[in-house]
Design a protein around this motif. Structure first.
Motif, PDB file in Angstrom:
ATOM      1  N   ASN A  93       0.867  -1.176   0.000  1.00 35.69           N
ATOM      2  CA  ASN A  93       0.000   0.000   0.000  1.00 35.69           C
ATOM      3  C   ASN A  93       0.903   1.224   0.000  1.00 35.69           C
ATOM      4  OD1 ASN A  93      -1.657   2.191   0.661  1.00 35.69           O
ATOM      5  ND2 ASN A  93      -1.980   1.493   2.772  1.00 35.69           N
ATOM      6  N   TYR A 124      -8.530   9.441  -4.207  1.00 39.08           N
ATOM      7  CA  TYR A 124      -7.406   8.755  -3.561  1.00 39.08           C
ATOM      8  C   TYR A 124      -6.709   9.674  -2.555  1.00 39.08           C
ATOM      9  CZ  TYR A 124      -3.081   6.427  -2.568  1.00 39.08           C
ATOM     10  OH  TYR A 124      -2.028   5.857  -1.899  1.00 39.08           O
ATOM     11  N   TRP A 156      -8.624  10.081   0.555  1.00 38.78           N
ATOM     12  CA  TRP A 156      -8.496   8.891   1.399  1.00 38.78           C
ATOM     13  C   TRP A 156      -7.192   8.938   2.194  1.00 38.78           C
ATOM     14  CZ3 TRP A 156      -4.841   4.877   1.112  1.00 38.78           C
ATOM     15  CH2 TRP A 156      -5.123   3.742   1.891  1.00 38.78           C
ATOM     16  N   ASN A 184      -7.933   7.594   8.956  1.00 39.12           N
ATOM     17  CA  ASN A 184      -7.467   6.447   8.172  1.00 39.12           C
ATOM     18  C   ASN A 184      -6.144   5.942   8.735  1.00 39.12           C
ATOM     19  OD1 ASN A 184      -6.648   4.603   6.272  1.00 39.12           O
ATOM     20  ND2 ASN A 184      -6.720   6.003   4.534  1.00 39.12           N
ATOM     21  N   ALA A 210      -2.858   4.934   6.174  1.00 35.66           N
ATOM     22  CA  ALA A 210      -2.307   5.905   5.235  1.00 35.66           C
ATOM     23  C   ALA A 210      -1.458   6.951   5.951  1.00 35.66           C
ATOM     24  CB  ALA A 210      -3.427   6.590   4.455  1.00 35.66           C
ATOM     25  N   ALA A 224      -3.047   4.800  -5.877  1.00 37.95           N
ATOM     26  CA  ALA A 224      -3.737   3.518  -6.016  1.00 37.95           C
ATOM     27  C   ALA A 224      -5.163   3.754  -6.470  1.00 37.95           C
ATOM     28  CB  ALA A 224      -3.725   2.770  -4.691  1.00 37.95           C
ATOM     29  N   SER A 268     -10.099   0.371  -4.806  1.00 35.73           N
ATOM     30  CA  SER A 268      -9.375  -0.693  -4.102  1.00 35.73           C
ATOM     31  C   SER A 268      -9.109  -0.332  -2.652  1.00 35.73           C
ATOM     32  CB  SER A 268      -8.064  -1.017  -4.831  1.00 35.73           C
ATOM     33  OG  SER A 268      -7.101   0.010  -4.648  1.00 35.73           O
ATOM     34  N   VAL A 269      -8.693   0.885  -2.391  1.00 37.94           N
ATOM     35  CA  VAL A 269      -8.344   1.252  -1.015  1.00 37.94           C
ATOM     36  C   VAL A 269      -9.588   1.458  -0.157  1.00 37.94           C
ATOM     37  CG1 VAL A 269      -6.128   2.236  -1.675  1.00 37.94           C
ATOM     38  CG2 VAL A 269      -8.137   3.720  -1.604  1.00 37.94           C
ATOM     39  N   VAL A 291      -5.848  -4.016   1.687  1.00 37.18           N
ATOM     40  CA  VAL A 291      -5.206  -3.410   0.521  1.00 37.18           C
ATOM     41  C   VAL A 291      -3.693  -3.535   0.615  1.00 37.18           C
ATOM     42  CG1 VAL A 291      -4.950  -1.058   1.435  1.00 37.18           C
ATOM     43  CG2 VAL A 291      -5.311  -1.416  -1.025  1.00 37.18           C
ATOM     44  N   THR A 292      -3.190  -3.723   1.833  1.00 37.55           N
ATOM     45  CA  THR A 292      -1.758  -3.935   2.042  1.00 37.55           C
ATOM     46  C   THR A 292      -1.216  -5.050   1.148  1.00 37.55           C
ATOM     47  OG1 THR A 292      -1.743  -3.136   4.312  1.00 37.55           O
ATOM     48  CG2 THR A 292      -0.073  -4.754   3.747  1.00 37.55           C
ATOM     49  N   PRO A 307      -2.478  -4.784  -3.991  1.00 36.18           N
ATOM     50  CA  PRO A 307      -2.223  -3.468  -4.600  1.00 36.18           C
ATOM     51  C   PRO A 307      -2.839  -3.343  -5.991  1.00 36.18           C
ATOM     52  CG  PRO A 307      -0.286  -4.854  -4.776  1.00 36.18           C
ATOM     53  CD  PRO A 307      -1.265  -5.621  -3.941  1.00 36.18           C
TER      54      PRO A 307
END
Length: 328
Positions: free
Chosen positions: A41, A111, A114, A120, A123, A167, A171-172, A179-180, A183
């Motif tokens: 990620n 993104y 996020w 979060n 991130a 990304a 997906s995230v 998601v780690t 990817p």
């Protein structure tokens, strides 16, 4: 303290190439790495092993070339206002993420929003890197404006780093913490598999917008022992290896079909001390240590001449470098 913590800046990137494989079609390129992977990620990854894999999977608005100059990636051009608080990007059209979603200004904003969300937890590293961003706005289908809370002329360089790569927002958002290990980027390769303690595999992305991938797949092996990595190279089991100890270099140089590639590096070898505890709270003690340690000998013996002595708090290849003079 900064000078004491960064004793040597290695100039040797120990990457060894078996000629005729790295650019061959219908081939699997094998890269033998020193440490395990922790996260793929971009906003969370922390290690060189992760960054090496992510560079094949993800792209940023901008990137670095081999001379560390900023070059276009997902942005084709940009403008910065006079006080470096507003960055306007024209985005590349015709790009899709590996999950089939379109890349555009809305996707880029989603993104970055996020990443910048304080709630979060996965991130935080990317958020720290981009902490000066006050807002991200869509100003057109392929136009993005990033406004900062304070002047920062280095923001383009920050956006070129691995933790700022983009990304797929779907997906995230949908995968959460998983998601780690799953990817989804826009790069020339897409994720294949990850076997803990063994390898990460990426496969050529047939829908890549740019120059097609040079190989069908790349396998990033986890091999902690330097002698084993060297043996893999000499036998052809691996095509690239990293972190070669200086004593092994002559042995590897003597092998047929193998070349040692030496280039500049951003790596530094450090000697950290706690400056809040005696005797290291005394600047004279730290200065004395710097004068007492023969860094030239370390560069020659420990690194086989593949290092240079630091003359600033960070290597010459890093943005903002200015020589302060090495300790005699």
């Amino acid at each position: 303290m900064s000078l004491l913590r960064r004793t040597i800046a290695p100039a040797l990137l120990a990457v060894l190439t078996l000629f005729g494989v790295a650019h061959a079609q219908d081939e699997v390129v094998v890269v033998s790495q020193t440490v395990s992977h922790s996260s793929l990620n971009p906003a969370e990854a922390t290690g060189v092993a992760d960054y090496t894999v992510m560079r094949t999977l993800f792209e940023g608005l901008v990137g670095f070339d081999r001379e560390f100059e900023i070059v276009p990636e997902l942005a084709t051009s940009w403008e910065v206002n006079d006080d470096a608080t507003v960055y306007d990007f024209a985005l590349r059209e015709g790009v899709t993420f590996h999950d089939g979603a379109a890349f555009d200004a809305d996707a880029a904003k989603a993104y970055f929003d996020w990443v910048l969300d304080e709630e979060n937890p996965i991130a935080a590293r990317g958020r720290s890197l981009l902490s000066d961003i006050a807002s991200v706005e869509v100003t057109g289908p392929y136009e993005l404006r990033i406004t900062l809370s304070t002047s920062n002329g280095a923001m383009l360089a920050n956006l070129a780093l691995a933790n700022a790569r983009i990304a797929s927002p779907a997906s995230v958002i949908d995968q959460g913490a998983s998601v780690t290990r799953n990817p989804v980027g826009t790069g020339p390769y897409r994720f294949g598999e990850w076997i803990d303690g063994q390898k990460v595999v990426v496969e050529a992305n047939p829908d890549y917008w740019g120059t097609p991938a040079a190989a069908d797949a790349i396998e990033f092996l986890e091999v902690t022992n330097a002698s084993t990595r060297a043996a893999q190279l000499q036998s052809g089991e691996a095509h690239f290896i990293e972190a070669v100890p200086a004593p092994l270099i002559p042995q590897i140089e003597a092998a047929d079909g193998v070349s040692i590639v030496t280039s500049g590096s951003t790596f530094s070898r450090i000697f950290p001390v706690n400056t809040q505890v005696a005797p290291f709270d005394d600047v004279r003690v730290r200065q004395a240590m710097n004068h007492a340690i023969d860094k030239e000998i370390i560069a020659e013996v420990a690194y086989g001449g593949g290092a240079t002595v630091m003359d600033a708090p960070f290597p010459a290849s890093v943005f903002g470098y200015a020589s302060q003079g090495a300790y005699a």
